[in-house]
Design an enzyme around this catalytic site. Structure first.
Site, PDB file in Angstrom:
ATOM      1  N   LYS A  98       5.537  28.738 -20.519  1.00  0.00           N
ATOM      2  CA  LYS A  98       4.812  27.453 -20.599  1.00  0.00           C
ATOM      3  C   LYS A  98       3.657  27.380 -19.617  1.00  0.00           C
ATOM      4  O   LYS A  98       3.534  26.417 -18.851  1.00  0.00           O
ATOM      5  CB  LYS A  98       5.769  26.288 -20.386  1.00  0.00           C
TER       6      LYS A  98
HETATM    7  O1  LIG Z   1       9.083  25.879 -25.328  1.00  0.00           O
HETATM    8  C1  LIG Z   1      10.309  25.739 -25.424  1.00  0.00           C
HETATM    9  O2  LIG Z   1      11.031  26.660 -25.757  1.00  0.00           O
HETATM   10  C2  LIG Z   1      10.881  24.390 -25.265  1.00  0.00           C
HETATM   11  C3  LIG Z   1      10.098  23.344 -25.720  1.00  0.00           C
HETATM   12  C4  LIG Z   1      10.668  22.079 -25.890  1.00  0.00           C
HETATM   13  O3  LIG Z   1      10.051  21.159 -26.406  1.00  0.00           O
HETATM   14  N1  LIG Z   1      11.957  21.900 -25.509  1.00  0.00           N
HETATM   15  C5  LIG Z   1      12.729  22.907 -24.994  1.00  0.00           C
HETATM   16  O4  LIG Z   1      13.919  22.664 -24.725  1.00  0.00           O
HETATM   17  N2  LIG Z   1      12.183  24.150 -24.795  1.00  0.00           N
HETATM   18  C6  LIG Z   1      12.960  25.234 -24.157  1.00  0.00           C
HETATM   19  O5  LIG Z   1      13.983  25.628 -25.050  1.00  0.00           O
HETATM   20  C7  LIG Z   1      15.201  25.915 -24.351  1.00  0.00           C
HETATM   21  C8  LIG Z   1      16.264  24.969 -24.868  1.00  0.00           C
HETATM   22  O6  LIG Z   1      17.493  25.281 -24.292  1.00  0.00           O
HETATM   23  P1  LIG Z   1      18.874  24.614 -24.784  1.00  0.00           P
HETATM   24  O7  LIG Z   1      18.687  23.152 -24.658  1.00  0.00           O
HETATM   25  O8  LIG Z   1      19.871  25.178 -23.829  1.00  0.00           O
HETATM   26  O9  LIG Z   1      19.106  25.068 -26.197  1.00  0.00           O
HETATM   27  C9  LIG Z   1      14.882  25.759 -22.872  1.00  0.00           C
HETATM   28  O10 LIG Z   1      14.545  27.043 -22.360  1.00  0.00           O
HETATM   29  C10 LIG Z   1      13.670  24.862 -22.843  1.00  0.00           C
HETATM   30  O11 LIG Z   1      12.840  25.128 -21.731  1.00  0.00           O
END
Ligand SMILES: O=C(O)c1cc(=O)[nH]c(=O)n1[C@@H]1O[C@H](COP(=O)(O)O)[C@@H](O)[C@H]1O
Length: 275
Positions: A98
């Site tokens: 990011k």
């Molecule tokens: O860019 C991303 O992957 C991301 C964008 C977003 O809007 N929301 C989001 O949760 N993420 C990333 O996606 C992953 C979600 O993780 P979980 O919630 O454990 O499934 C994390 O690494 C967040 O940083």
């Protein structure tokens, strides 16, 4: 491997192994649950177990850079090895870094994450457009040159994103819609280079009808989104939606078999749900 276009590699991987993108997010609580030390050594074992479980089963793996960065250079060394092993095994890697900055600084980040000679060289990287979409121009150009992808945050999965992303810009569009529209224009030149990040946790309220490209959709599992939500939210553009789950799958560890089963079950559920 990387001489084929990003678009070809992505589409081939998804048609062979489905749309699921599994995250490697070594949260301290997960290290503890897996009975691993909170150290770079713990990270290394965590990442190795993930690699063993996911390679050959899922198309895309997304290491969350923050959890490696937390251990400084030793954490970065683990990340370098993880990215390299995954890519050599034919698994696509999206580095979830990011990054966002003025164009010239962004270009230095792009060198780190998508330049082929870089130790962190990945297939794609997540970036923030909130210093202006055009601050990403050099990054996108570098991605095109090296057959890599860039995933641009549009409408994120977290509740706090709404105030900024749904604000109305001077031309009446939402800020998030203006990001989508800029990606539409960019992808007319190089299909799929600019991917979008659109969370699966709520109706995004975006017009995606002109958009051709991949959509990374985090929020499955730990953040509450389900496959049925995905099917509904992305009803008009399911083809290249790449749903992401990190903790929802990682909770099955540390058993490699259990991790693999959790990932393949979710992968198959997604393919059935988005068919
Ligand atoms: O860019 C991303 O992957 C991301 C964008 C977003 O809007 N929301 C989001 O949760 N993420 C990333 O996606 C992953 C979600 O993780 P979980 O919630 O454990 O499934 C994390 O690494 C967040 O940083």
């Amino acid at each position: 491997m990387s001489h084929r276009s990003w678009s070809d590699r992505l589409r081939a991987a998804v048609s062979a192994r489905g749309r699921l993108c599994v995250g490697i997010d070594p949260h301290p609580a997960l290290l503890e649950a897996w009975e691993l030390p909170r150290s770079a050594d713990g990270l290394e074992v965590f990442a190795e177990l993930c690699v063993e479980a996911f390679v050959g089963e899922v198309a895309i793996v997304k290491p969350q850079v923050a959890f490696f960065e937390a251990y400084g250079s030793a954490g970065y060394a683990v990340l370098e090895r993880t990215v390299s092993v995954l890519r050599h095994a034919g698994t696509l890697v999206i580095a979830d870094a990011k990054r966002g900055d003025i164009g010239t600084t962004m270009d230095a980040y792009a060198q780190a994450w998508i330049e082929p000679e870089s130790p962190l060289s990945s297939d794609a990287v997540t970036v923030s457009p909130y210093l202006g979409f055009d601050s990403l121009n050099e990054t996108v150009e570098r991605a095109v040159r090296h057959h890599r992808g860039v995933f641009v945050l549009a409408r994120t999965s977290n509740a706090e994103g709404a105030t900024l992303q749904q604000a109305t810009a001077s031309d009446g569009r939402s800020v998030a819609q203006s990001i989508v529209d800029a990606a539409v224009v960019r992808n007319r030149v190089d299909r799929d280079t600019v991917g979008l990040v659109v969370g699966a946790t709520r109706d995004h309220g975006l017009d995606l009808s002109d958009y051709v490209g991949p959509i990374l959709a985090p929020g499955l599992g730990a953040q509450g989104a389900t496959v049925a939500d995905l099917a509904d939210i992305f009803r008009d553009c399911r083809e290249l939606v790449l749903p992401n789950s990190s903790r929802g799958v990682l909770a099955a560890g540390p058993s490699v078999t259990a991790l693999r089963d959790a990932a393949t079950r979710l992968r198959d559920e997604i393919e059935a749900g988005l068919a």
